[in-house]
Design an enzyme around this catalytic site. Structure first.
Site, short mmCIF file in Angstrom:
data_model
loop_
_atom_site.label_atom_id
_atom_site.label_comp_id
_atom_site.label_asym_id
_atom_site.label_seq_id
_atom_site.Cartn_x
_atom_site.Cartn_y
_atom_site.Cartn_z
N TYR A 147 31.84 -23.84 15.16
CA TYR A 147 30.58 -23.96 14.43
C TYR A 147 30.10 -22.64 13.83
O TYR A 147 29.00 -22.57 13.30
CB TYR A 147 29.50 -24.54 15.35
CG TYR A 147 29.63 -26.05 15.51
CD1 TYR A 147 30.88 -26.65 15.45
CD2 TYR A 147 28.53 -26.85 15.73
CE1 TYR A 147 31.03 -28.02 15.58
CE2 TYR A 147 28.67 -28.22 15.87
CZ TYR A 147 29.91 -28.80 15.80
OH TYR A 147 30.05 -30.15 15.94
N LYS A 189 40.51 -27.78 25.82
CA LYS A 189 41.73 -28.32 25.21
C LYS A 189 42.77 -27.20 25.22
O LYS A 189 43.42 -26.89 24.22
CB LYS A 189 41.42 -28.78 23.77
CG LYS A 189 42.56 -29.50 23.07
CD LYS A 189 42.81 -30.91 23.57
CE LYS A 189 44.07 -31.49 22.97
NZ LYS A 189 44.43 -32.80 23.52
N ASP A 210 40.08 -34.95 25.69
CA ASP A 210 40.37 -36.36 25.38
C ASP A 210 40.34 -37.23 26.63
O ASP A 210 39.75 -38.31 26.64
CB ASP A 210 41.71 -36.50 24.62
CG ASP A 210 42.77 -35.51 25.05
OD1 ASP A 210 42.42 -34.50 25.68
OD2 ASP A 210 43.95 -35.73 24.76
N ASP A 251 29.08 -31.09 21.42
CA ASP A 251 28.34 -31.88 20.44
C ASP A 251 28.74 -33.35 20.57
O ASP A 251 27.90 -34.25 20.61
CB ASP A 251 28.69 -31.34 19.04
CG ASP A 251 27.74 -31.84 17.98
OD1 ASP A 251 26.76 -32.52 18.33
OD2 ASP A 251 27.98 -31.57 16.79
#
Ligand code: NAD
Length: 353
Positions: free
Chosen positions: A137, A189, A224, A248
């Protein structure tokens, strides 16, 4: 109670705590007025400096984030904010994002608690801590032209720092400790984004070690798998901490588990300042009609009370809202009820008293 900002301590001897109040756009002024009634009823120790931002700031003061508003937050270091409208595509940059950057509000604290049973799950009580300033971001994006296509390739760079990872994980573990929570889950991740989210994971593991002896356990999930497990069995989670983009997405997922964004409060918290807000937007379709649900801003105000050391008052506001929804069965239209904003507010004020 959240990790403290410098300002966050209950004042002695009845002194009032200054708060910058930004009613915002659309339904903002309506839900703010309702929230102030509840804060008054509970005897909140606040004195307000009223300011504008967003489209209202632009109309009234020629600036979506007027200097007077920024100066006020610099002074008070504490703000309660209604939704701010942002033009899509062109126009000015989001005042919400600018406020977070300006005051280094690195932690986005989003509790998700079941308010009305009978949905997909009952008794959900999760807290998501999202890193608010780093990651993908930061907005380092550009295109590479190839042949006659000026936008043949798009590039985005994410930036995570060890200091930023440490800071957000310390916030999450400290939050867990202060609020009687037992477990913090680091979500990443690092199997694919080995550097970008691997560094976050490394910092998180290092922080977790310091809290082992304090009774806070730590586990890890790949983003995930975490998303799937939240949907299958959310009760296995307690406090979740993660990087900006994953946070988010997961915070909206969590809100969905308890009935949607309309009921979600949030705190944007830094070392020197904190801004509390409802997660929903300015709802232009119902603005001015007196039917908006003020519950999310009321819960955000309860988070603010908690943050400055008034836990008992915060709990009274939360309990009053629970009782109004469940015992009095007074609900606004978005929750399937018939009450307008004023009727709902009156019911909460009666319960708080
Ligand atoms: P929105 O949340 O304003 O509205 C989505 C839907 O939910 C609408 O149908 C609306 O009527 C309903 N809704 C929202 N809050 C409600 C409430 N308290 N009570 C009853 N119904 C409610 O989302 P949007 O339409 O995507 O955004 C409108 C504007 O708000 C945009 O300019 C956007 O940029 C801004 N926005 C601001 C914030 C913020 O300041 N934190 C957050 C999200 C969106």
């Amino acid at each position: 109670m959240a990790a403290k900002t410098k300002k966050a301590a209950a004042p002695k001897g009845g002194r009032k705590i200054p708060v910058t109040l930004i009613p915002g756009d659309g339904i903002g002024p309506e839900v703010t007025e309702a929230t102030l009634e509840v804060l008054d009823a509970v005897g909140a120790p606040f004195e307000y400096e009223w300011h504008t931002a967003g489209v209202t700031g632009l109309k009234k003061e020629g600036d979506p984030l007027p200097k007077a508003t920024l100066d006020s937050v610099r002074r008070t270091r504490l703000a309660l904010k209604g939704p701010l409208a942002t033009p899509v595509g062109g126009g000015f940059r989001s005042s919400n994002v600018r406020l977070r950057e300006e005051f280094t509000l690195y932690a986005n604290l989003r509790p998700a608690r079941t308010l009305i049973p009978g949905g997909r799950y009952d008794n959900i009580d999760l807290v998501l801590v999202r890193e608010n300033l780093e990651g993908l971001y930061v907005g380092f994006e550009h295109y590479i032209p190839v042949g006659d296509d000026p936008r043949a390739v798009a590039l985005a760079s994410g930036v995570n720092t060890r200091a930023g990872g440490r800071r957000i994980c310390e916030f999450a573990f400290e939050y867990a400790l202060r609020n009687g929570r037992k477990k913090v889950t680091l979500v990443h991740k690092a199997n694919v984004l080995k550097a970008l989210t691997g560094l976050f994971l490394e910092a998180g593991r290092e922080v977790a070690k310091r809290y082992e002896s304090k009774g806070i356990t730590c586990d890890e999930r790949i983003i995930d798998a975490c998303a799937m497990q939240l949907v299958m069995n959310p009760y296995q989670f307690d406090v979740i901490v993660t990087t900006n983009l994953f946070g988010d997405i997961l915070s909206d997922l969590n809100a969905g588990l308890v009935g949607g964004l309309g009921m979600a409060p949030a705190g944007n918290i830094g070392k020197d300042a904190a801004i509390f807000e409802a997660v929903h937007g300015s709802a232009p379709d119902i603005a001015g009609k007196g039917v908006a649900n003020p519950l999310a801003l009321m819960l955000s105000a309860a988070m603010m009370l908690d943050h400055v050391g008034y836990q008992e008052k915060a709990k009274r506001v939360q309990k009053a809202i629970d009782d109004v929804l469940l015992k009095d069965k007074v609900r606004t239209g978005d929750l399937g009820g018939k009450a307008n904003t004023k009727q709902f507010t009156r019911a909460v004020v009666a319960r708080v008293k």
